[in-house]
Design an enzyme around this catalytic site. Structure first.
Site, PDB file in Angstrom:
ATOM      1  N   GLU C  80       0.847  -1.193   0.000  1.00  0.00           N
ATOM      2  CA  GLU C  80       0.000   0.000   0.000  1.00  0.00           C
ATOM      3  C   GLU C  80       0.881   1.240   0.000  1.00  0.00           C
ATOM      4  O   GLU C  80       0.403   2.353   0.127  1.00  0.00           O
ATOM      5  CB  GLU C  80      -0.987  -0.008   1.173  1.00  0.00           C
ATOM      6  CG  GLU C  80      -0.383   0.025   2.566  1.00  0.00           C
ATOM      7  CD  GLU C  80      -0.341   1.413   3.192  1.00  0.00           C
ATOM      8  OE1 GLU C  80       0.788   1.948   3.245  1.00  0.00           O
ATOM      9  OE2 GLU C  80      -1.388   1.927   3.597  1.00  0.00           O
ATOM     10  N   CYS C 112      -3.408  -4.609   3.721  1.00  0.00           N
ATOM     11  CA  CYS C 112      -2.359  -5.477   4.258  1.00  0.00           C
ATOM     12  C   CYS C 112      -2.348  -6.873   3.659  1.00  0.00           C
ATOM     13  O   CYS C 112      -1.609  -7.729   4.121  1.00  0.00           O
ATOM     14  CB  CYS C 112      -2.489  -5.568   5.772  1.00  0.00           C
ATOM     15  SG  CYS C 112      -2.264  -3.980   6.584  1.00  0.00           S
ATOM     16  N   HIS C 234      -2.927 -12.236  10.262  1.00  0.00           N
ATOM     17  CA  HIS C 234      -2.453 -10.860  10.075  1.00  0.00           C
ATOM     18  C   HIS C 234      -2.330 -10.164  11.429  1.00  0.00           C
ATOM     19  O   HIS C 234      -3.150 -10.353  12.320  1.00  0.00           O
ATOM     20  CB  HIS C 234      -3.405 -10.082   9.155  1.00  0.00           C
ATOM     21  CG  HIS C 234      -3.048  -8.619   9.096  1.00  0.00           C
ATOM     22  ND1 HIS C 234      -1.796  -8.189   8.759  1.00  0.00           N
ATOM     23  CD2 HIS C 234      -3.785  -7.503   9.379  1.00  0.00           C
ATOM     24  CE1 HIS C 234      -1.763  -6.869   8.816  1.00  0.00           C
ATOM     25  NE2 HIS C 234      -2.951  -6.419   9.197  1.00  0.00           N
TER      26      HIS C 234
END
Lengths: 384, 130, 345
Positions: C80, C112, C234
Site C-alpha cells: 500500500e 495489508c 495478520h
C-alpha cells in the site's frame, strides 16, 4: 620551436567581488597585463582563455568572443579560444598559448584565466562537476570527499596527521599576508584549522580552498619580440599537460597522481633541468592533502613522506623549497579557471624580483596546476 | 537526467562491469575500449560479485543539495572480489567504519528528482555481519 | 504440487519505541503497550522504500536456492506504499533481479493482504502451466498520520516467495479468499495518510474476515485447529491475532513463533508473511501451517501449507528473529525526518 617569454602579468583581486561582473574582472587583469608589457593592445594576435564553467556559473557560453569584444579587440577580429579542463583550465590555456607562439604562428598572445562564481548560490556543486558525474557524483561523492579519501588513506598508511595537513593551511595563510591580491591576508593558528567544521572527514573548512571570483592574465611573446618590449623577460622553459583516469576508483593507487608525475618528468626534461634546480613552486592546494600529495608526486618528497617537508619547514617561504609564496589556492583564493594563470603570474613576479615582501631568491620556478582530482595536470617551468 | 539514468540502470542496480577478453582485465564503470589493449579490445559484460573490502572512506558533511537529507553520509572506495574498485555509499554508523572492513552490496535509493520526479536507485554497501 | 521453492525477508535496521512516540503526543506509553501489544516498530532508513525492501527480500529468496533471474517468469509486488502511484514497483524489482524481460508483472494493492494476493496469483499461474516459477512479494513502508494511533504500529518490512512446483520446501494444499465491501480503513487518492474507522476496524472488519476465511478453509479440508503445528494471522497489532486465534481454538503455542508484531510493528503487506517466514525458519517436515492474511476494505486470504522433506537441506539463515534482534533505536526527531514528516522549505 622558438623560445617564448612572458612579458606582462596582470591580476584582479581574488575573493568575493560583489561589485564586479565577469567582464569587469577579466578586463581589470587584462589592462594590468598590457600595461606591464608596455603594449597598446592592438599587438595582440590571439587570446587563450581558461574558464571552467561560464555556462553553469553565469549561463554564459561563447565567452571567448565576449572577452575579445570587451577587451576592445572586436574590431581586430582576432581568434579567441576558450579552453576547459576543470580547475586546470588556466594551465591548459597557457600551454595552448605557448604552442601558438613557439610554433611561429603568433608573436604576441594573451593567456588568461577567469571565473565569476558568486553570482550563483551553490558554487560547490558546479566545482564538483569536474569529477565523474555518472559514477562518482551520482553516488554522493564530492570533490572534497574524494580528496578526503586520499587523506584518510595517507594518514592510515604513512602516519601523517590532520595536524600536518593543517600546517599547510597555516603556511599558506601566512604567505598571503604579503600578497596584496590575496583573498585572505591574515595569519591563522593551527587551532583555527583543526577546530573548523568537517567538510568531508578528515578534511575541514580550513583544509579547503575557497571558490573565488578572479582573473589573471599573462602576455606571451616570441623571444625576438619580447626583447623589444621588456628588459626582464621570463622564459617558459617548458609547459606540459598530462591526463589520468577521470574517476579516482580507476587509478591503480589513489595516492599516486600519474598525470602530475608524467608532466613533471617531461617538463624537467624539456627544460633541461632537475628538480633541485627549481627554487620556487606554486602548487595546486585545492585541499591541504592536494599540496601534500603534490610534494610526493612532483618529487620533492618520497612517497609517503610528504608530511616531513611540512614538519621540517622546508616548504616555508624561507625554507629550502618554498611552496606557494602567493598564499596558494587556500589563502590567495581559488578562482577556478584563473588559478593556473595566477600561479604563472606569481612565478614571473618571483623571477623578476617584483614579489615585494614575499620575494624569494629564485632563478627557476615551477607551477603545478591540476584539474579536479588530478585527471588533468599542467606543469610549467619558468626561468630568467 | 532521465535518459542518462535509465541508460545505465543495469550497471547501477547490479554490480556489472566489462571484461576485456584479450587481456582479462575487468573494469567498472563499463568501458567500450580496454585502456590496455585499445584496438585489440574485446569487451564483454561480467558480474563483479557483491562482496568487497573498504579501501578508504570519508564522511561527507558538506553535501550537494540533493543529498542534504542523508548527511552525514559515508562515501567509500570498495575493492570487489573481482579486483575492481567502485565508488559507493556505505550505509552504517561512522563508528563501525575501518579501512579493510568487509562489505556487501545492497539495493538502495540514491535520490529523486523532487517529490514529483523519478526515483534513482542503485547499489550501496553495508558491513558484512560475519 | 505447487508450493514455495524459497523465501526471503527484510526488516529495516531502525526501531522506534512506543515510549518515544507517546512522549511527543502526551500519551501514557504503558497503556498503549498494554492496549496494542506493540513495544517498538521498524522504521525504514531515508534511502529505503518499498522498492528497495522488495529487492532485498527477493534477492535473499533467490540466493538461498541459487536461482537465476532467468528462471522466474512472473513478479507481483503487493504494497500500500508503492513509491510511484503510476509506474510499477515490479518493473524496478524485476530489473534489479536481472529477470529476463519476458515476465508477467503487476503491482497489487489490497491494504495489508496484497502480498498474499500475489502468492495466489503465482499459484494459479504455476498450476495452469503459464509459468514455472513466480515471485510474490509483500512489502511496505506504511505511514500513520502524526498523532494518530496508527503511528505506534505502521512499520516497514518485506517478505518474498518463489512459488513453483519443483523442489518445494512447503506444499500449498489449499487457498481461498473471503472479500466484502467493508470501509474500515482507507486512503483517498492524493492523501498522504490513511484514515480509519477506529473500533469499527475490529469486529466487522478484522475478526469477521479472518475468522470466516480460516473456518471455511479448515472446514472444506476436514481439518481442526489441533491438526496444525502452527498458525499465523495478520498482525495489525499484538492483540487482534492473539484474540482471533483463541476464538478459533488455536493455542498460544501454535501462534507464538509467528508473533513478530510486538517488536517490529505492523509491516502491512508483509505482516502475516514475515510471521509465516519466522515459522518456516523452524518448521520440520510434516508440519501443517494455517496462514490467514487480512486486508482492510476488506478481505482475507487463507492458506493451508504442509512442510516437505526439502526444508531439511534448505538454507534458512539468517532467521527472522535474528533480523528482529539486529536493530538501532532512533528518536522521534530522526523518525520525523526519515518518514518525511517535516515540511521542507
Amino acid at each position: 620551436m622558438r623560445k617564448v617569454a612572458i612579458i606582462g602579468v596582470g591580476m584582479s583581486r581574488f575573493g568575493e567581488l560583489w561589485d564586479k561582473s565577469f567582464r569587469d574582472i577579466v578586463i581589470e587583469a587584462g589592462i594590468e597585463a598590457i600595461e606591464d608589457a608596455n603594449l597598446e593592445g592592438k599587438e595582440i594576435e590571439a587570446m587563450y582563455i581558461g574558464n571552467m564553467s561560464g555556462g553553469r556559473f553565469l549561463s554564459q557560453e561563447h565567452i571567448s568572443a565576449l572577452i575579445a569584444d570587451y577587451s576592445g579587440l572586436a574590431s581586430l577580429n582576432i581568434p579567441a579560444i576558450r579552453v576547459e579542463a576543470g580547475d586546470a583550465s588556466g594551465g591548459v590555456a597557457l600551454k595552448e598559448a605557448y604552442i601558438s607562439v613557439a610554433s611561429g604562428i603568433h608573436d604576441i598572445v594573451v593567456a588568461a584565466g577567469v571565473e565569476k562564481v558568486t553570482d550563483v548560490g551553490s558554487a560547490m556543486e558546479i566545482m564538483d562537476s569536474s569529477i565523474d558525474q555518472e559514477w562518482e557524483a551520482f553516488h554522493g561523492a564530492t570533490l572534497a570527499s574524494l580528496y578526503a579519501m586520499m587523506a584518510r588513506l595517507h594518514i592510515h598508511n604513512y602516519g601523517s596527521s590532520e595536524e600536518d595537513l593543517a600546517m599547510i593551511s597555516v603556511k599558506n595563510h601566512k604567505n598571503a599576508v604579503n600578497n596584496p591580491k590575496a583573498q585572505f591576508r591574515r595569519e591563522i593558528g593551527i587551532e583555527t584549522v583543526l577546530n573548523s567544521p568537517y567538510v568531508a572527514e578528515p578534511l575541514k573548512v580550513f583544509d579547503s580552498a575557497p571558490i573565488s571570483d578572479g582573473s589573471a592574465v599573462v602576455i606571451l611573446a616570441s623571444e625576438r619580440v619580447a626583447r623589444k618590449h621588456t628588459d626582464t623577460p621570463v622564459y617558459i622553459n617548458s609547459v606540459v599537460q598530462s591526463s589520468d583516469y577521470l574517476a579516482v576508483q580507476n587509478r591503480e593507487d589513489i595516492l599516486e597522481m600519474k598525470a602530475v608525475k608524467t608532466a613533471t618528468r617531461k617538463a624537467l626534461k624539456l627544460a633541461k633541468c632537475e628538480l633541485k634546480d627549481i627554487d620556487v613552486f606554486e602548487m595546486h592546494d585545492s585541499f591541504t592533502i592536494t599540496e601534500l600529495l603534490l610534494y610526493e608526486n612532483v618529487g620533492l618528497a618520497e612517497k609517503g613522506r610528504g608530511h616531513e617537508l611540512v614538519r621540517d619547514g622546508r616548504v616555508e617561504i624561507d625554507g629550502e623549497k618554498p611552496v606557494n609564496p602567493s598564499g596558494g589556492l587556500k589563502a590567495c583564493g581559488h578562482a577556478v579557471g584563473a588559478t593556473g594563470i595566477r600561479q604563472i603570474g606569481e612565478i614571473v613576479l618571483q623571477l623578476r624580483g617584483d614579489a615585494g615582501k614575499r620575494q624569494v631568491d629564485a632563478e627557476k620556478g615551477m607551477a603545478v596546476n591540476i584539474g579536479g582530482t588530478g585527471a588533468t595536470a599542467v606543469v610549467s617551468i619558468l626561468g630568467r | 537526467m532521465i535518459p542518462s539514468f535509465w541508460r545505465k540502470i543495469r550497471y547501477r542496480y547490479n554490480l556489472t562491469g566489462t571484461k576485456c577478453e584479450n587481456c582479462g582485465r575487468i573494469y567498472h564503470p563499463p568501458r567500450n575500449i580496454c585502456p590496455e589493449c585499445r584496438r585489440k579490445s574485446s569487451i564483454t559484460e561480467v558480474d563483479l560479485g557483491d562482496r568487497g573490502e573498504l579501501l578508504t572512506y570519508s564522511i561527507v558533511h558538506d553535501a550537494p543539495e540533493s543529498f542534504k537529507l542523508q548527511r552525514p553520509y559515508v562515501i567509500g572506495l570498495i575493492k570487489l572480489e573481482s579486483g575492481v574498485v567502485v565508488t559507493s555509499q556505505i550505509s552504517c554508523k561512522p563508528s563501525e567504519l575501518r579501512i579493510g572492513m568487509k562489505v556487501k552490496a545492497v539495493f538502495r535509493k540514491y535520490g529523486e528528482d523532487g517529490e514529483d520526479g523519478i526515483i534513482y536507485y542503485g547499489t550501496k554497501f553495508v558491513p558484512c555481519e560475519e | 504440487m505447487v508450493g514455495i521453492v524459497s523465501y526471503g525477508t527484510y526488516i529495516p535496521r531502525y526501531r522506534i519505541k512506543v515510549e518515544e512516540i507517546a512522549k511527543i503526543w502526551g500519551e501514557d506509553p504503558e497503556s498503549i503497550k498494554g492496549g496494542l501489544g506493540i513495544y517498538e516498530k521498524s522504521v525504514p532508513d531515508i534511502d529505503e522504500d518499498t522498492v528497495t525492501i522488495s529487492v532485498e527480500c527477493a534477492r535473499e529468496a533467490m540466493k538461498r536456492v541459487s536461482l537465476n533471474g532467468s528462471e522466474i517468469q512472473a513478479v507481483f509486488v503487493g504494497s500500500e506504499s508503492h513509491p510511484y502511484a503510476v509506474k510499477p514497483t515490479a518493473t524496478i524489482v524485476g530489473e534489479a533481479l536481472s529477470i529476463d524481460s519476458f515476465f508477467h508483472s503487476a503491482d497489487l494493492e489490497f491494504a495489508c493482504k496484497a502480498g498474499t494476493a500475489g502468492i495466489q496469483n503465482c499459484i494459479a499461474m504455476v498450476e495452469s502451466g503459464m509459468i514455472r516459477n513466480g515471485l510474490a512479494i509483500g512489502s511496505d513502508t506504511s505511514q500513520g498520520a502524526p498523532g494518530d494511533p496508527l503511528e505506534y504500529s505502521a512499520a516497514a518490512g518485506g517478505a518474498a516467495f518463489v512459488i513453483g512446483s519443483e523442489n518445494v520446501i512447503v506444499e500449498i494444499k489449499d487457498t481461498l479468499s473471503f472479500t466484502t465491501d467493508t470501509p474500515d480503513f482507507w486512503r483517498r487518492e492524493g492523501q498522504p495518510y490513511p484514515s480509519h474507522g477506529g473500533r469499527f476496524t475490529g469486529e466487522p472488519a478484522y475478526f469477521r474476515h479472518v475468522s470466516t476465511a480460516s473456518i471455511e478453509i479448515m472446514k472444506r479440508n476436514d481439518l481442526e485447529p489441533e491438526d496444525f503445528s502452527y498458525a499465523v494471522f495478520h498482525m495489525p497489532n499484538g492483540k487482534f491475532p492473539v484474540r482471533v486465534a483463541r476464538n478459533l481454538g488455536f493455542s498460544s503455542k501454535q501462534i507464538e513463533q509467528g508473533l513478530v508484531v510486538r517488536y517490529i510493528g505492523n509491516t502491512y503487506s508483509a505482516s502475516s508473511l514475515i510471521g509465516f517466514c519466522a515459522i518456516l525458519d523452524v518448521a520440520k517436515p510434516g508440519d501443517r501451517i494455517l496462514l490467514t492474511s487480512f486486508g482492510s476494505g476488506a478481505g482475507s486470504d487463507a492458506f493451508i501449507i504442509e512442510v516437505t522433506e526439502n526444508i531439511e537441506s534448505y538454507d534458512r539463515n539468517q532467521s527472522v528473529w535474528k533480523k528482529i534482534e539486529r536493530k538501532e533505536y532512533i528518536d522521534y526527531g530522526m523518525y520525523a525526518k526519515l518518514r518525511r514528516k517535516i515540511r521542507m522549505g
